[in-house]
Design a protein around this motif. Structure first.
Motif, PDB file in Angstrom:
ATOM      1  N   VAL A   1       0.861  -1.187   0.000  1.00 31.63           N
ATOM      2  CA  VAL A   1       0.000   0.000   0.000  1.00 31.63           C
ATOM      3  C   VAL A   1       0.894   1.233   0.000  1.00 31.63           C
ATOM      4  CG1 VAL A   1      -1.899   1.207   1.135  1.00 31.63           C
ATOM      5  CG2 VAL A   1      -1.673  -1.283   1.398  1.00 31.63           C
ATOM      6  N   THR A   2       0.810   2.041  -1.039  1.00 24.25           N
ATOM      7  CA  THR A   2       1.635   3.245  -1.084  1.00 24.25           C
ATOM      8  C   THR A   2       0.975   4.364  -0.284  1.00 24.25           C
ATOM      9  OG1 THR A   2       0.631   4.133  -3.116  1.00 24.25           O
ATOM     10  CG2 THR A   2       2.467   2.588  -3.376  1.00 24.25           C
TER      11      THR A   2
ATOM     12  N   SER B   1       1.098   4.943   2.942  1.00 19.35           N
ATOM     13  CA  SER B   1       0.328   4.239   3.970  1.00 19.35           C
ATOM     14  C   SER B   1       0.746   4.552   5.397  1.00 19.35           C
ATOM     15  CB  SER B   1       0.416   2.730   3.739  1.00 19.35           C
ATOM     16  OG  SER B   1       1.736   2.320   3.445  1.00 19.35           O
ATOM     17  N   SER B   2       1.440   5.677   5.610  1.00 19.64           N
ATOM     18  CA  SER B   2       1.820   6.030   6.979  1.00 19.64           C
ATOM     19  C   SER B   2       0.711   6.761   7.712  1.00 19.64           C
ATOM     20  CB  SER B   2       3.099   6.881   6.971  1.00 19.64           C
ATOM     21  OG  SER B   2       2.879   8.102   6.288  1.00 19.64           O
TER      22      SER B   2
ATOM     23  N   GLY C   1      -4.518   5.506   3.338  1.00 15.16           N
ATOM     24  CA  GLY C   1      -3.562   4.424   3.120  1.00 15.16           C
ATOM     25  C   GLY C   1      -3.367   3.575   4.356  1.00 15.16           C
ATOM     26  N   LEU C   2      -3.254   4.205   5.512  1.00 11.40           N
ATOM     27  CA  LEU C   2      -3.091   3.454   6.758  1.00 11.40           C
ATOM     28  C   LEU C   2      -4.344   2.657   7.071  1.00 11.40           C
ATOM     29  CD1 LEU C   2      -1.660   2.604   9.298  1.00 11.40           C
ATOM     30  CD2 LEU C   2      -2.187   4.834  10.311  1.00 11.40           C
TER      31      LEU C   2
ATOM     32  N   ILE D   1      -6.442   1.422   4.950  1.00  9.71           N
ATOM     33  CA  ILE D   1      -6.430   0.286   4.032  1.00  9.71           C
ATOM     34  C   ILE D   1      -5.472  -0.788   4.524  1.00  9.71           C
ATOM     35  CG2 ILE D   1      -5.730  -0.435   1.714  1.00  9.71           C
ATOM     36  CD1 ILE D   1      -6.795   2.311   0.731  1.00  9.71           C
ATOM     37  N   ALA D   2      -4.277  -0.375   4.957  1.00  8.50           N
ATOM     38  CA  ALA D   2      -3.296  -1.330   5.465  1.00  8.50           C
ATOM     39  C   ALA D   2      -3.838  -2.083   6.669  1.00  8.50           C
ATOM     40  CB  ALA D   2      -2.007  -0.601   5.830  1.00  8.50           C
TER      41      ALA D   2
ATOM     42  N   LEU E   1       4.162  -1.282   4.163  1.00 14.25           N
ATOM     43  CA  LEU E   1       3.855   0.126   4.334  1.00 14.25           C
ATOM     44  C   LEU E   1       4.954   0.965   3.691  1.00 14.25           C
ATOM     45  CD1 LEU E   1       2.984  -0.035   8.141  1.00 14.25           C
ATOM     46  CD2 LEU E   1       1.338   0.097   6.281  1.00 14.25           C
TER      47      LEU E   1
ATOM     48  N   THR F   1       8.066  -2.249   6.561  1.00 19.74           N
ATOM     49  CA  THR F   1       8.086  -0.818   6.278  1.00 19.74           C
ATOM     50  C   THR F   1       9.254  -0.496   5.344  1.00 19.74           C
ATOM     51  OG1 THR F   1       9.438  -0.285   8.214  1.00 19.74           O
ATOM     52  CG2 THR F   1       7.049  -0.251   8.509  1.00 19.74           C
TER      53      THR F   1
ATOM     54  N   ASN G   1      -2.177   4.244  -3.589  1.00 18.76           N
ATOM     55  CA  ASN G   1      -2.906   5.244  -2.809  1.00 18.76           C
ATOM     56  C   ASN G   1      -2.196   6.594  -2.752  1.00 18.76           C
ATOM     57  OD1 ASN G   1      -4.776   6.182  -0.498  1.00 18.76           O
ATOM     58  ND2 ASN G   1      -2.750   6.263   0.442  1.00 18.76           N
TER      59      ASN G   1
ATOM     60  N   ALA H   1     -11.561   1.867   3.125  1.00 17.44           N
ATOM     61  CA  ALA H   1     -10.783   0.636   3.276  1.00 17.44           C
ATOM     62  C   ALA H   1     -11.647  -0.608   3.110  1.00 17.44           C
ATOM     63  CB  ALA H   1     -10.092   0.620   4.635  1.00 17.44           C
TER      64      ALA H   1
END
Length: 264
Positions: free
Chosen positions: A12-13, A15-16, A20-21, A23-24, A36, A62, A89, A233
């Motif tokens: 997942v780009t 995603s921090s 994005g997070l 979704i992760a 991540l 990560t 993302n 998500a």
């Protein structure tokens, strides 16, 4: 519906934080091994802690890299050569009067929001088709089909993603790999809060600021509120699942009814 992504690696780009997070976290909760990505190693570590909580027994990977650059992309694909699920993302957005958008800004938006996704698809899609299973998704926006006057450069990139998704779905036809775009509506993230503050009178409490923004700038929303990242998500996790095997080449809406059309 029980979604089991055990044994799958999901990248997942961006995603921090934010969508994005979320979704992760959703993919990890379904059993996927999540990768991540982001530029800030500290934020990635914080995000990884949340992903561990969401998916007990999963250990996220990560990769701190700026994937808008060739060097950063090379670092990512060296660390993660293969993926079963690719969620594109990463994106930037911001308000700017149409006639004040410079050439450099047009290029930055296109390179960040579109070309990063194209490069990663070009790398990971052949492995997916070779294995006979995979999922590629592009996080687009209602702005792809209802261009906002205050950020037409952003809308342009999201329209481009719909074309990219449809095109790569055709390239993957008959392989067991699905490729889709997700049209996300106005979503409650930190970045969106900052964006809304640019457009509403200063000093308004957040709840009032949000209502003012939706009423004045997004009145066509049927939800009449911002969407939460977890709601985006949920659709992404479904499209990543074996249950979504017949959905490909689509632009699937999680927009709160924002787009005033039966089809995108």
């Amino acid at each position: 519906m029980r979604i089991d992504l055990s044994g799958k690696t999901a990248l997942v780009t961006g995603s921090s934080q934010g969508i994005g997070l979320a979704i992760a976290e959703g993919l990890a909760a379904a059993g996927a091994r999540v990768v991540l990505t982001g530029r800030d190693a500290g934020r990635l570590d914080e995000a990884a802690a949340r992903v561990r909580t969401a998916g007990p027994g999963t250990e996220p990977v990560t990769v701190a890299a700026d994937i808008t650059s060739d060097e950063g992309t090379a670092r990512l694909v060296a660390a993660v050569p293969d993926a079963d699920i690719l969620i594109n993302n990463l994106g930037v957005f911001g308000a700017r009067p149409a006639l004040e958008i410079s050439d450099d800004e047009w290029r930055r938006y296109f390179e960040t929001n579109v070309l990063t996704a194209v490069r990663l698809t070009r790398h990971y899609l052949p492995g997916m088709t070779g294995r006979g299973w995979g999922r590629v998704q592009y996080i687009a926006s209602d702005s792809a089909v209802s261009i906002p006057v205050e950020m037409i450069h952003y809308g342009m990139t999201k329209t481009a993603l719909l074309a990219v998704g449809r095109g790569f779905a055709k390239a993957a036809a008959g392989t067991g790999v699905t490729v889709n775009s997700v049209i996300a509506g106005p979503t409650h993230t930190g970045g969106v809060e900052d964006f809304i503050r640019q457009l509403v009178p200063a000093g308004l409490p957040w709840d009032e600021a949000q209502r003012t923004f939706m009423r004045e700038h997004r009145p066509q929303s049927l939800l009449q509120r911002l969407i939460e990242p977890e709601e985006i998500a949920a659709m992404v996790v479904y499209l990543s699942s074996p249950q979504a095997s017949a959905t490909t080449g689509g632009a699937v809406r999680v927009d709160g009814g924002y787009v005033d059309a039966i089809l995108p």
